[in-house]
Design an enzyme around this catalytic site. Structure first.
Site: not given
Length: 296
Positions: A208-210
């Site tokens: 979920e980390d960009l």
């Protein structure tokens, strides 16, 4: 197990093709320099060995810069108070720039005579409206005041449970659940970052980390056979939590990223650092961001 071996073989095959394209007939050297190894802690060196065995093409990313979090010189014993301050810093830094967060933290430190207050002090001070007003003047929004108080309550009321929880191994999901359930403002992403930087857990992965999503897109861009296999073998689709804006790179769903990351288990935290570096276009900014991540 058979499917995992197939993924491993595809990753290595694509890596060999890419290296051959770049090196031509030159011999491939993927042994990290002795000086580099000597400066990093053993578990990181073991992680590098495992990762390079799975994908030799990642050698330049590992070799070109040291990894601050895993340097021997940065390894110090952490106390419960250290964990509290790290999580408090996470709350202070939400939705603002790193510089702004440092400024707010510095004002809090100044308010308390040169040191960030421990959780017992904050627990008592949050009962005093006048003291709350002083803390808020350091730059904390009403929401962050609520979050910080929630964290102080959690540590004060559950410190024995927390010591036991943080001191155990192989309980990452339990730590995440405890933080997310008990502390307002700490979500799964923040909890995972704490697992990496605070508890030094080695097998964390956050699709979920960009930055991770962007780095993964670059990582998979030269591995067409692996991408095809990952797509073909999907069983449960987990949509990406990243909003599909007009990025100039492909966003992969969480299940694709997680399946690929399993190749690098039990060292997926180091694989995350590699992906962050792949995502960056500015080496100096990347290294500064890593240093801030370690300190936060």
């Amino acid at each position: 197990m058979k499917l995992k071996r197939e993924y491993d073989e595809l990753i290595k095959a694509d890596a060999v093709k890419e290296i051959a394209k770049e090196l031509g007939s030159r011999p491939l050297e993927v042994a990290l320099p002795e000086k580099y190894i000597a400066r990093h802690e053993e578990k990181f060196n073991m992680a590098c060995e495992h990762i390079l065995e799975k994908d030799p093409s990642l050698f330049p990313i590992l070799k070109n810069n040291e990894f601050t979090l895993y340097l021997k010189e940065t390894q110090v014993p952490n106390t419960l108070e250290d964990y509290f301050i790290r999580l408090a810093s996470t709350i202070l830094s939400q939705q603002i720039s790193g510089q702004a967060a440092e400024s707010i933290k510095a004002r809090v430190v100044s308010l308390y005579g040169g040191a960030f207050p421990d959780y017992k002090i904050l627990f008592e001070d949050f009962k005093d409206p006048a003291k709350c007003a002083e803390i808020a003047k350091c730059g904390l929004s009403k929401r962050k005041m609520i979050y910080l108080e929630s964290l102080a309550v959690y540590f004060t009321e559950k410190y024995k449970d927390i010591e036991k929880l943080f001191g155990q191994k192989d309980n990452d999901e339990e730590v995440i659940e405890s933080l997310v359930t008990n502390v307002k403002g700490i979500g799964p992403w923040s909890a995972k970052m704490f697992l990496i930087s605070g508890l030094k857990r080695m097998d964390v992965f956050a699709p979920e980390d960009l930055g991770i999503a962007r780095g993964f897109s670059k990582y998979l861009s030269d591995k067409p056979e692996l991408e095809k296999e990952l797509m073909r073998e999907r069983k449960v689709v987990k949509k990406s939590k990243i909003k599909h804006k007009k990025y100039n790179w492909k966003i992969y769903d969480d299940d694709i990223m997680e399946k690929c990351s399993e190749t690098f288990s039990p060292y997926r935290s180091v694989f995350m650092f590699i992906l962050w570096r792949l995502a960056s276009t500015n080496t100096d900014a990347m290294m500064k961001a890593e240093e801030n991540f370690v300190k936060s």
